[in-house]
Each structure stands twice: as structure tokens, then as C-alpha cells.
Design an enzyme around this catalytic site. Structure first.
Site, PDB file in Angstrom:
ATOM      1  N   ALA A   1     -35.523   6.741  -9.856  1.00  0.00           N
ATOM      2  CA  ALA A   1     -36.560   5.426  -9.588  1.00  0.00           C
ATOM      3  C   ALA A   1     -37.928   6.003 -10.063  1.00  0.00           C
ATOM      4  CB  ALA A   1     -36.389   4.758  -8.450  1.00  0.00           C
TER       5      ALA A   1
ATOM      6  N   HIS B   1     -34.609  15.963  -9.331  1.00  0.00           N
ATOM      7  CA  HIS B   1     -34.808  15.125 -10.562  1.00  0.00           C
ATOM      8  C   HIS B   1     -34.620  16.056 -11.743  1.00  0.00           C
ATOM      9  CE1 HIS B   1     -35.821  11.225  -8.943  1.00  0.00           C
ATOM     10  NE2 HIS B   1     -36.457  11.919  -7.925  1.00  0.00           N
TER      11      HIS B   1
ATOM     12  N   ASN C   1     -28.935  14.005  -5.028  1.00  0.00           N
ATOM     13  CA  ASN C   1     -29.115  12.627  -6.072  1.00  0.00           C
ATOM     14  C   ASN C   1     -30.135  13.434  -6.853  1.00  0.00           C
ATOM     15  OD1 ASN C   1     -29.195  11.553  -2.780  1.00  0.00           O
ATOM     16  ND2 ASN C   1     -28.054  10.637  -4.150  1.00  0.00           N
TER      17      ASN C   1
ATOM     18  N   ILE D   1     -25.950   5.590   2.227  1.00  0.00           N
ATOM     19  CA  ILE D   1     -25.927   4.830   0.971  1.00  0.00           C
ATOM     20  C   ILE D   1     -26.379   5.842  -0.151  1.00  0.00           C
ATOM     21  CG2 ILE D   1     -27.521   3.138  -0.524  1.00  0.00           C
ATOM     22  CD1 ILE D   1     -28.321   1.865   2.201  1.00  0.00           C
TER      23      ILE D   1
ATOM     24  N   ASP E   1     -36.918   9.741   2.384  1.00  0.00           N
ATOM     25  CA  ASP E   1     -37.305   9.181   1.158  1.00  0.00           C
ATOM     26  C   ASP E   1     -37.653   7.750   1.354  1.00  0.00           C
ATOM     27  OD1 ASP E   1     -37.548   9.325  -1.443  1.00  0.00           O
ATOM     28  OD2 ASP E   1     -35.493   9.286  -1.934  1.00  0.00           O
TER      29      ASP E   1
ATOM     30  N   GLY F   1     -35.314   5.093  -3.762  1.00  0.00           N
ATOM     31  CA  GLY F   1     -35.670   5.459  -2.094  1.00  0.00           C
ATOM     32  C   GLY F   1     -34.888   4.630  -1.255  1.00  0.00           C
TER      33      GLY F   1
END
Lengths: 363, 363
Positions: B124, B175, B199, B229, B253, B289
Site C-alpha cells: 500500500a 517491501h 507481507n 488478517i 502497522d 496497514g
């Protein structure tokens, strides 16, 4: 016969020095004493997933071929194995069962890999012969079949499982697109084994653990092809760290090209090209079994993981035998059948004993 | 001040009953004695990755906002945290650094998440503000920045690492599309930390372990968003089983929507829709997030893994502080700063002490 000055490696009692006396096909006496061992003695190796070796293929082997195969496997220290079929017509499978109706030497039965698998996870299985299980297929769920690889998400699986249980045939999940939940349901139904993990399963994702995640997270026993090709060494070591040595079973998944030169071979009617020992379908490049020999599998596992010899005796023999119902095997202990392998420090096979008889000697 | 009849949970000394006496901002004395404890006392929680809470966003927060944020975090038991930026222009980042030049209360510095990341793993993050590190970006590698998330495969990473090391700023991989090998090289260069694992990393494959496999297999410390999640509970438990409690750091986060109702919010200039507490980019549905609050993160981790309270004190505080150089924090031990959280049996925060002073009380 007496094995003197041995480093005795037992999966339960551990590692110690002493001697082993053999009589009447069995281990008659073990004496423990301090010595500088001259040989490593381990329970004979067990390979529950092997399609062929040196030109012999389970799908076309004659009764004599099966006998030759067993003799060749003694060179690898293998004293129990299951020739393994691929997906084929019912008639073809029944022929193989017929040819193996007499179980020669170290062959404990047959492993059916397919045809009741998921064609989307076919790997090197021939899609023409993949089909769901129905009542008329029950004819292959009987002796000499000991183990069957099937996909839990394919129609008929519950029926298959029920019949297999009744007939004392172990079911292993493989060539499956099962989700984590489907794997969990199968586990709860009593399926505790996964075929050539993690090949031909769904991958791990952090929001859908998949078949691979289920194999790691749930209490499954995992077959692994430790040739450095099907999985990289780090992955093998990761699985070892997660699962421990109690839950891994080394297999070769070898095809008829194993022990022979590179070239073009056949697997279940599909053309396989072997280059540098790597087997791939000519049509699409899918990995198609291995040319791994069992003695190399144990060396690789030791190298990749740094495991102890006791752990090695588990992954190479004891674990595979636990659910197989083949008698008193897999231990170095008084009263057990004397299927033993003698190794040098580099873990190369020096001698193999089968029911107390020397069936292979390197010297 | 004295905390009587407490179940004291220290990451090193373990779990025991007794009392804690506080004086001069520090833990002055601990007495051990048998008692039925009336409260659980743990080291104050630490959240090194949080973008905002209850309408406050690190990217636009005024100096006063940062102070308010710290006070809100006391309700969550958080006594040390790093407001976290997203990928933005150099000017914007410098503004945030300016606004946070005075570190109020429990804020230990700033975490820059980006902009020196891989746009293919942007999650994101706003792709307009993702760029490689060059000399002119060195201006953001200084106080109050304590931690920076960057991708090792992006140009300039080695330079970034060198400058960061010299200036005592911790570098975390995130990332990132790094392969296993690239992760390994970064680890060997001294990077020992991974941002919101797994992630926005490459997935595990058995022939290419990827960033996720490297996080599991190599000795990295892993941030985890344990909201049920970002990763399913089973994945969190699997990571806990593989890595152990010493290598996991809980983070939220959280974005400005945390603690507020569902609705439309902003993250780094991108529109985020929050439905049932789940944050997603309006444009493409990427998870953006969380709305996780720290007190819930620790409850989730305990539920998902069944870990001990001592292990919980590690993942919620001790591990994050180890590499942060923020003084004597994270222990319940004489001489340590009295940042403490008191919990009931359900692990809900009852009271928070900051430097020995009561800064939150539920009652």
C-alpha cells in the site's frame, strides 16, 4: 555370524559401540563394550517410493525383474522397498499386481501412485490415466498393494479411504491441489502421510497455508526426495528443523534411468529426458522422478541437515516401517529380523545383510 | 510506589510472584515471595512500526499530535514506539522529522518505511514516491530516525546500509522482491531484521526459498502483524514454532483509522477503505496497514500460539529493544527504567507506568 567392533545405530536405543551376533535370521545378541569401531551398523534402508532402477520399470517388470531389482537394491543398503506404479489403466495396474504376486526378497508390496489423483497436480503422471475412484476400482485395493497415493479433493476419496483402511492399506496424500482445510479434514479422517513432500502440492501462503503449509504445520509424516533437485538443500533443512527427524521418510522416487547413463527413457507412457541425472518430461519440462539411489539419499540428508546417525536411522528406515505392518524390522535389538547395513565413515554401503544373510559386499 | 502481590514476568529471569518497588523513575527493589497474584506485571510494550492511531497520522502529525499519540498508546500498554512514515518526497519526510525533533514521552524516534523499497512489492505504498537511495537522500538518515525499512535489491542499498550503520540507524528488509540469495547476502552484511514478515516479500518455494523462506531459515528477527488478517493464525503459529519467541517482534502497522470506526481514510496520499476493521486500498484492494491496537496484538499472539507469558514479554517488548539502543528498558529488574504494564488475567491493560509514573489506569 558376528559383527565385531561396530558403531551400532538404533533409532530408539541410540548410538553405541559393541558387537551384534546373528542367528536364525534374527539379531540373537548384542554386546555393548568400548572400542574403536571399524564399521557403522544401521537398520537396513527402506524405500517406499521407487518406480524403477537400471532399466527395470515397475509398470513393465516381469516377476524375474522384480527379483533382480531387489538384488540391485541390496547394493544401496535397501532391505525393504515398495515398487511404485504410476497412473495407468485398471488392467495395466492389475497386470503389475499379478507380476508381483510373489514378493521376492526385500519387496514388501506395491505402492500405487495414482491414478486417483488431481490432474491439475499431475507432475509427470500421464493425464490420460488419471480418474476418480469408484467401486469398480476396488480391485486394486488388495495385496500386494500396501500403500496408495491419492488426492483428498478428488471425488471418491472418502470411499477409497474406507476400503483401504479395511484392507490395511496405507493412504498417502499426493499430486493434490488440496487447500489447508482439505488437508486438515483428511488428517482428521486418519490420513497421516504425504507423498514426496512438497512436490505436486499447493504452495505455502501466509493467508492460505496450502498443502505444503499443512504438511509443515500438521502432524503429517512426509516422504522426501533428497536429491538436491526436487528441493534445494536449505528447504530440506528447513523441513528437518520444523518437523524433526521423526516425521521424515527418505524415498528415491527413482525411475528406470537410475544407475544408468543420461538418455531418453519412458515413464508411464511419457518420454523422459535425463540430462546430468535430472529427469524431465520431454513435452513440458516437468520433473519426472529421479535418478537418485538410496545410498546417496542418506548422504545428502546428512549433508543438508547435519543430523545425527540416530536421526538418519529414523528417516532412512524406522519411520517408514512404523505404519507398514511388515514385522519386526527397523531396529538393532535382540529378536528383530537381521536386515542390516554396514557403512564406512563416508556412509558408503560396505555390506548388506538380509535376514541374517550377506546379500551384498563391496569388497 | 509499590506493586504488591504481582505475577512478575521478566523475559530473562522468568515468571514469579512478589512485589516491585519503584523510586526515582526506576525499579528500586524486587522482592520474591509466594502469594496469589492480583495482577500480571510485564515490561511496557514496544511497537516499532505504527503509522497512526485515532485520526493521527505520522505523515501529517503536529508536535502536539505526537504527544497525544504517545498518551493514547499508554492505554495499550505501549511505553516505547516509533511513529512510522510511508514512502514520500524527501521534503515531506524532512518535515515529519522536523515535527518530531522533540521526542515526547514514549516516542523513541522515527521508523522510515520506504521510500528506498521495491515498487514491485509496494503493497500500500504510493509508487509515486518510491525511488533508489543516492547521496542526496542521506539527509533523512539522522535523528530522530532510528530504523529504516529498505529493499536490498534496490540500487543504492549498500551505500544506505553503510551510512545507516555509521549513524546507528537499524536497517530492516521490507517491501522487497529479494531472492533467498539476496537475503542471505544482506544478512551476511549485517542486516538482521525483516519488516512485517512475511507481507510484501517473495513467497517460499522449495527450489527458491525467497524472502519468506530466508526469514524462516536464516537467523533474522521478524516483525509480525498479528491481527489474524495479514497472516492466518496457523501461519503465525508456524513461524513461532520455526523461529521461537526470541526472533519475533509484534508490531501493529496501524494507520490513523485504528481505534476509530470503519470508513474512508488516507495513507500516504492513497485512499484506504476500512470495512470490519480491515484496511484496503480503494484502488486495488491491497491490504493497507491495520487497525490493530497493541493490546489486541498480544492477546492474538497468545491465542494463536499458546506461548508462555515470558515468551509474550519477549515478542511484545524485549526483542524489539535489543537492537534499538534506548537505554535500560525491557526488563523487570533493579536499576531498569520503570516502564511497566499491569494486566488482568485476560491480558487487558489495567495500568501503565512510564518512568515510574502512572500514565494510564483503566479504573
Amino acid at each position: 555370524m558376528e559383527l565385531e567392533k561396530a558403531l551400532i545405530v538404533d533409532p530408539v536405543d541410540g548410538e553405541y559401540t559393541g558387537s551384534v551376533t546373528i542367528g536364525d535370521e534374527k539379531i540373537a545378541e548384542i554386546r555393548r563394550f568400548s572400542c574403536t569401531p571399524e564399521v557403522i551398523v544401521m537398520p537396513g534402508f527402506v524405500d517406499l517410493h521407487t518406480h524403477g532402477q537400471r532399466g527395470i520399470d515397475a509398470m513393465s517388470a516381469s516377476p524375474q525383474d522384480f527379483g533382480k531389482w531387489a538384488e540391485m537394491n541390496f547394493q544401496q543398503g535397501v532391505t525393504t522397498f515398495l515398487p511404485t506404479t504410476v497412473s495407468a489403466s485398471l488392467e495395466n495396474l492389475q497386470e503389475v499386481m499379478q507380476n508381483l504376486s510373489q514378493l521376492p526378497l526385500s519387496i514388501a508390496g506395491l505402492h500405487l501412485e495414482g491414478p486417483f489423483i488431481n490432474s491439475e497436480k499431475k507432475g509427470a503422471q500421464n493425464p490420460d490415466f488419471i480418474y476418480p475412484f469408484t467401486e469398480r476400482h476396488e480391485v486394486v485395493l488388495k495385496a500386494p498393494v500396501k500403500l496408495i497415493t491419492a488426492a483428498p479433493e478428488v471425488k471418491g476419496f472418502e470411499k477409497l479411504l474406507k476400503v483401504a483402511k479395511r484392507r490395511n492399506i496405507e493412504v498417502s496424500i499426493g499430486h493434490s491441489g488440496a487447500t489447508y482445510e482439505a488437508m486438515k479434514v483428511a488428517f482428521e479422517m486418519g490420513v497421516i502421510r504425504v507423498t514426496h513432500f512438497p512436490n505436486a502440492l499447493t504452495p505455502v501462503h501466509h493467508r492460505e497455508l496450502g498443502g505444503t503449509g499443512a504438511g509443515l504445520y500438521l502432524d503429517f509424516n512426509l516422504e522426501m526426495i533428497v536429491d538436491g533437485i526436487h528441493s534445494v538443500p536449505e528447504f530440506v533443512d528447513l523441513v528437518y528443523k520444523v518437523k524433526g527427524a521423526d516425521k521424515i521418510m527418505l524415498i528415491t522416487d527413482s525411475i528406470s534411468a537410475a544407475g544408468l547413463e543420461d538418455g531418453v527413457y519412458n515413464l508411464g507412457g511419457l518420454e523422459v529426458e535425463v540430462i546430468d541425472g535430472k529427469c524431465k518430461l520431454t513435452s513440458n519440462g516437468s520433473i519426472a522422478g529421479s535418478t537418485l539411489l538410496f545410498n546417496d539419499a542418506i548422504k545428502n540428508f546428512k549433508n543438508f541437515t547435519g543430523c545425527s546417525l540416530v536421526e538418519l536411522s529414523k528417516v532412512s528406515s524406522y519411520n517408514a516401517l512404523k505404519n507398514l505392518d511388515v514385522g519386526k524390522l527397523g531396529r538393532i535389538k535382540e529378536g528383530y529380523i537381521a536386515n542390516l547395513v554396514m557403512l564406512d565413515e563416508q556412509l558408503s554401503v560396505l555390506k548388506t545383510l538380509f535376514k541374517g544373510e550377506e546379500v551384498y559386499s563391496k569388497l
